[in-house]
Design a protein around this motif. Structure first.
Motif, PDB file in Angstrom:
ATOM      1  N   PHE A  52      45.230  25.537  36.855  1.00  0.00           N
ATOM      2  CA  PHE A  52      44.858  26.464  35.788  1.00  0.00           C
ATOM      3  C   PHE A  52      44.010  25.766  34.724  1.00  0.00           C
ATOM      4  CE2 PHE A  52      48.809  28.371  37.399  1.00  0.00           C
ATOM      5  CZ  PHE A  52      48.406  29.693  37.558  1.00  0.00           C
ATOM      6  N   ALA A  53      43.009  26.459  34.225  1.00  0.00           N
ATOM      7  CA  ALA A  53      42.301  25.995  33.037  1.00  0.00           C
ATOM      8  C   ALA A  53      43.210  26.181  31.828  1.00  0.00           C
ATOM      9  CB  ALA A  53      41.019  26.802  32.843  1.00  0.00           C
ATOM     10  N   PRO A  54      43.141  25.300  30.831  1.00  0.00           N
ATOM     11  CA  PRO A  54      43.932  25.498  29.606  1.00  0.00           C
ATOM     12  C   PRO A  54      43.641  26.871  28.993  1.00  0.00           C
ATOM     13  CG  PRO A  54      42.949  23.315  29.629  1.00  0.00           C
ATOM     14  CD  PRO A  54      42.346  24.066  30.780  1.00  0.00           C
ATOM     15  N   SER A  55      44.670  27.511  28.480  1.00  0.00           N
ATOM     16  CA  SER A  55      44.513  28.867  27.934  1.00  0.00           C
ATOM     17  C   SER A  55      43.425  28.941  26.883  1.00  0.00           C
ATOM     18  CB  SER A  55      45.843  29.342  27.344  1.00  0.00           C
ATOM     19  OG  SER A  55      46.836  29.409  28.345  1.00  0.00           O
ATOM     20  N   SER A  56      43.321  27.894  26.044  1.00  0.00           N
ATOM     21  CA  SER A  56      42.344  27.906  24.955  1.00  0.00           C
ATOM     22  C   SER A  56      40.904  27.860  25.460  1.00  0.00           C
ATOM     23  CB  SER A  56      42.583  26.716  24.017  1.00  0.00           C
ATOM     24  OG  SER A  56      42.439  25.485  24.727  1.00  0.00           O
ATOM     25  N   GLU A  57      40.703  27.373  26.682  1.00  0.00           N
ATOM     26  CA  GLU A  57      39.351  27.234  27.222  1.00  0.00           C
ATOM     27  C   GLU A  57      38.939  28.420  28.093  1.00  0.00           C
ATOM     28  OE1 GLU A  57      39.002  23.519  29.262  1.00  0.00           O
ATOM     29  OE2 GLU A  57      39.921  22.356  27.634  1.00  0.00           O
ATOM     30  N   ARG A  58      39.873  29.277  28.407  1.00  0.00           N
ATOM     31  CA  ARG A  58      39.569  30.331  29.373  1.00  0.00           C
ATOM     32  C   ARG A  58      38.518  31.332  28.904  1.00  0.00           C
ATOM     33  NH1 ARG A  58      45.601  31.699  31.874  1.00  0.00           N
ATOM     34  NH2 ARG A  58      46.115  29.536  32.419  1.00  0.00           N
ATOM     35  N   PRO A  59      38.545  31.791  27.644  1.00  0.00           N
ATOM     36  CA  PRO A  59      37.502  32.755  27.239  1.00  0.00           C
ATOM     37  C   PRO A  59      36.092  32.224  27.454  1.00  0.00           C
ATOM     38  CG  PRO A  59      39.283  32.733  25.634  1.00  0.00           C
ATOM     39  CD  PRO A  59      39.545  31.598  26.568  1.00  0.00           C
ATOM     40  N   LEU A 143      34.986  33.328  41.626  1.00  0.00           N
ATOM     41  CA  LEU A 143      35.800  34.081  42.574  1.00  0.00           C
ATOM     42  C   LEU A 143      36.365  35.294  41.861  1.00  0.00           C
ATOM     43  CD1 LEU A 143      37.748  31.115  44.242  1.00  0.00           C
ATOM     44  CD2 LEU A 143      35.619  32.191  45.016  1.00  0.00           C
ATOM     45  N   THR A 144      36.243  36.455  42.484  1.00  0.00           N
ATOM     46  CA  THR A 144      36.717  37.688  41.872  1.00  0.00           C
ATOM     47  C   THR A 144      37.893  38.268  42.648  1.00  0.00           C
ATOM     48  OG1 THR A 144      35.159  39.070  43.105  1.00  0.00           O
ATOM     49  CG2 THR A 144      34.429  38.202  40.976  1.00  0.00           C
ATOM     50  N   SER A 145      38.777  38.941  41.938  1.00  0.00           N
ATOM     51  CA  SER A 145      39.953  39.563  42.539  1.00  0.00           C
ATOM     52  C   SER A 145      39.534  40.803  43.320  1.00  0.00           C
ATOM     53  CB  SER A 145      40.933  39.959  41.444  1.00  0.00           C
ATOM     54  OG  SER A 145      40.418  41.044  40.692  1.00  0.00           O
ATOM     55  N   PRO A 146      40.440  41.370  44.132  1.00  0.00           N
ATOM     56  CA  PRO A 146      40.109  42.625  44.820  1.00  0.00           C
ATOM     57  C   PRO A 146      39.718  43.736  43.855  1.00  0.00           C
ATOM     58  CG  PRO A 146      42.022  41.612  45.846  1.00  0.00           C
ATOM     59  CD  PRO A 146      41.723  40.798  44.615  1.00  0.00           C
ATOM     60  N   ALA A 147      40.172  43.643  42.580  1.00  0.00           N
ATOM     61  CA  ALA A 147      39.801  44.640  41.571  1.00  0.00           C
ATOM     62  C   ALA A 147      38.451  44.345  40.929  1.00  0.00           C
ATOM     63  CB  ALA A 147      40.876  44.710  40.496  1.00  0.00           C
ATOM     64  N   GLY A 148      37.854  43.191  41.260  1.00  0.00           N
ATOM     65  CA  GLY A 148      36.534  42.861  40.744  1.00  0.00           C
ATOM     66  C   GLY A 148      36.516  41.970  39.522  1.00  0.00           C
ATOM     67  N   ASN A 149      37.673  41.502  39.064  1.00  0.00           N
ATOM     68  CA  ASN A 149      37.741  40.638  37.890  1.00  0.00           C
ATOM     69  C   ASN A 149      37.556  39.173  38.280  1.00  0.00           C
ATOM     70  OD1 ASN A 149      38.467  42.874  36.197  1.00  0.00           O
ATOM     71  ND2 ASN A 149      40.532  42.742  37.065  1.00  0.00           N
ATOM     72  N   ILE A 150      36.860  38.410  37.438  1.00  0.00           N
ATOM     73  CA  ILE A 150      36.721  36.970  37.676  1.00  0.00           C
ATOM     74  C   ILE A 150      38.073  36.303  37.440  1.00  0.00           C
ATOM     75  CG2 ILE A 150      35.630  34.828  36.905  1.00  0.00           C
ATOM     76  CD1 ILE A 150      33.181  36.501  36.121  1.00  0.00           C
ATOM     77  N   VAL A 151      38.550  35.570  38.428  1.00  0.00           N
ATOM     78  CA  VAL A 151      39.876  34.947  38.331  1.00  0.00           C
ATOM     79  C   VAL A 151      39.818  33.431  38.486  1.00  0.00           C
ATOM     80  CG1 VAL A 151      41.222  36.969  39.009  1.00  0.00           C
ATOM     81  CG2 VAL A 151      40.273  35.464  40.781  1.00  0.00           C
ATOM     82  N   ALA A 152      38.710  32.898  38.985  1.00  0.00           N
ATOM     83  CA  ALA A 152      38.638  31.449  39.218  1.00  0.00           C
ATOM     84  C   ALA A 152      37.194  31.044  39.460  1.00  0.00           C
ATOM     85  CB  ALA A 152      39.501  31.052  40.415  1.00  0.00           C
ATOM     86  N   THR A 153      36.958  29.747  39.382  1.00  0.00           N
ATOM     87  CA  THR A 153      35.689  29.176  39.815  1.00  0.00           C
ATOM     88  C   THR A 153      35.954  28.171  40.926  1.00  0.00           C
ATOM     89  OG1 THR A 153      35.791  27.452  38.106  1.00  0.00           O
ATOM     90  CG2 THR A 153      34.559  29.465  37.590  1.00  0.00           C
ATOM     91  N   LEU A 154      34.956  27.957  41.746  1.00  0.00           N
ATOM     92  CA  LEU A 154      35.037  26.994  42.841  1.00  0.00           C
ATOM     93  C   LEU A 154      33.848  26.058  42.709  1.00  0.00           C
ATOM     94  CD1 LEU A 154      36.031  27.694  46.495  1.00  0.00           C
ATOM     95  CD2 LEU A 154      34.017  26.313  46.000  1.00  0.00           C
ATOM     96  N   GLU A 155      34.133  24.765  42.547  1.00  0.00           N
ATOM     97  CA  GLU A 155      33.080  23.783  42.296  1.00  0.00           C
ATOM     98  C   GLU A 155      32.638  23.081  43.577  1.00  0.00           C
ATOM     99  OE1 GLU A 155      34.162  21.020  39.225  1.00  0.00           O
ATOM    100  OE2 GLU A 155      35.418  22.520  38.228  1.00  0.00           O
TER     101      GLU A 155
END
Length: 445
Positions: A52-59, A143-155
């Protein structure tokens, strides 16, 4: 294992993955079940790596990800992302690269710093040729969820060919297209993509069960809070009957007899994808809650926590994954069932795997060599006692077998099983579920 294996003890296991079956009529010199005590795996076994990315960095990371090429995750891939992000597959850093994938297929392990880590099932993301072309040259993708939301990145994405028949053959030992997970493999893209993943959101399902989805780190903290000096885990994808409960109670007593002061039972239902005819998670959880509330497991503290992995039905390979992931969650003892993670062959309707090979592989796996074995007698329905009891071959005529299909028929018809087979409230939950399957659906004309 030497002191046990050299005594030529029969290797038997208590059935856990097959619903309702609770009597066994085969034995050698004794009838025992096997609890594999997986107390250590060597360095790093309990060093959970969360992604997980730190919560403060997620936005800021989410905003930056909006401009990245995007790849959609299907339901199963989203569940694997959940597994990866929370550290169940530690030390894996993301979807498998080609090297990790090949090690998984051929070694049933991945090699990390020269150490073999049991990761025997492919944790992958598939993509199509068009998707492959769309990310060409990208150093990072969203990476987007089945609902279309961005949930992760892949480097540093690494793309390699998805040889589906090889994957199926090596993972399952068969390539039959009607195996439910092989069907998903065949329907997937012709390419695989691997790389380091950073999760940008917590995993919430909003189904009333999120409070029971504890991360491995949270589980370890929970067991410490309870003062547990032994944590024995029971993998479930079916409802629990009193034979299972009797084994759990006996396991706790045996552990205490070995000197443990505070054994804790981790009831660990599988929460990811399962085939259509398995009992759904919500029904199983409702039944488990009823059993815990009604004291079916005795005085042993019980932690009910969902394991988010999808099911593969890959037999001995998959049981290694189930055991290793639970170790990352803090388990010290793992109870393995008859034909764990097995199913009937879709072409022959015979068992795909030998009924005892799952337990045997836990003995033989290089990354699980420090396991111990604790013998327990089988639980069966004793007609004289009118309850579940440990099977006694000297009076085998007193024990009866009721098949899974028979129990499902009783539930559909609203009938009652033999008294003492299952907690009445737990049984009523199953009756309600199976009867709901029989109701005709409304048809819109």
């Amino acid at each position: 294992l030497g002191s046990i294996a050299t005594k030529s003890w029969p290797v038997w296991v208590f059935e856990s993955d097959f619903p309702f079956t609770f009597v066994f009529t085969m034995w050698r010199s004794a009838t025992v079940a096997v609890v594999a005590a997986l107390s250590t795996l060597g360095a790093g076994a309990f060093e959970v790596v969360e992604l997980f990315a730190p919560s403060s960095e997620r936005p800021a990371l989410l905003k930056a990800a909006e401009s990245l090429p995007k790849l959609a995750l299907n339901e199963e891939e989203m569940q694997w992302l959940h597994v990866l992000a929370e550290g169940w597959a530690s030390p894996l850093q993301g979807f498998m690269t080609e090297a990790e994938y090949l090690q998984c297929l051929h070694y049933e392990h991945v090699v990390v710093n020269g150490e073999f880590i049991p990761l025997p099932v492919p944790i992958t993301k598939t993509i199509t040729k068009a998707e492959k072309d769309s990310i060409a040259g990208a150093s990072k993708v969203a990476l987007t969820s089945p609902a279309g939301n961005i949930v992760a990145t892949l480097e540093q994405p690494e793309v390699f060919e998805h040889l589906k028949e090889e994957r199926a053959g090596r993972t399952f030992g068969i390539t039959h297209p009607d195996h439910p997970y092989i069907k998903m493999i065949n329907e997937g893209g012709d390419w695989l993509i691997g790389g380091k993943v950073t999760a940008l959101a917590d995993f919430k399902y909003d189904d009333g069960m999120d409070q029971f989805r504890l991360k491995p780190s949270e589980l370890q903290a929970k067991f410490k809070e309870l003062g547990a000096d032994a944590v024995f885990v029971f993998q479930l994808r079916n409802p629990v009957h009193n034979g299972h409960a009797l084994l759990m109670q006996d396991t706790a007593e045996k552990l205490k007899a070995k000197g443990y002061k505070k054994p804790v039972l981790w009831l660990s239902p599988l929460g990811g994808w399962t085939k259509d005819d398995d009992v759904p998670l919500k029904t199983r959880m409702d039944q488990h809650h009823a059993l815990i509330k009604n004291g079916v497991f005795g005085e042993t503290p019980v932690v009910l926590a969902i394991f988010p992995s999808p099911m593969l039905y890959a037999g001995p390979r998959e049981v290694q994954w189930h055991a290793y992931a639970r170790l990352n969650g803090g388990a010290t003892h793992y109870i393995v069932g008859r034909d764990p993670a097995g199913m009937k062959h879709p072409g022959t309707n015979e068992d795909i795997y030998h009924m005892w090979h799952g337990a045997k592989m836990l003995e033989l796996t290089p990354g699980l060599k420090k396991m111990q074995l604790l013998p327990f007698t089988f639980a069966a329905y004793d007609t004289k006692a009118g309850k579940m009891a440990f099977f006694d071959p000297k009076r085998k005529e007193d024990f009866v077998s009721i098949s899974g299909s028979k129990m499902r028929k009783l539930a559909r018809e609203g009938q009652t099983p033999p008294e003492g087979f299952m907690d009445p409230e737990g049984w009523s939950i199953l009756v309600k579920y199976y009867q709901s399957l029989e109701k005709p659906k409304n048809i819109d004309l």
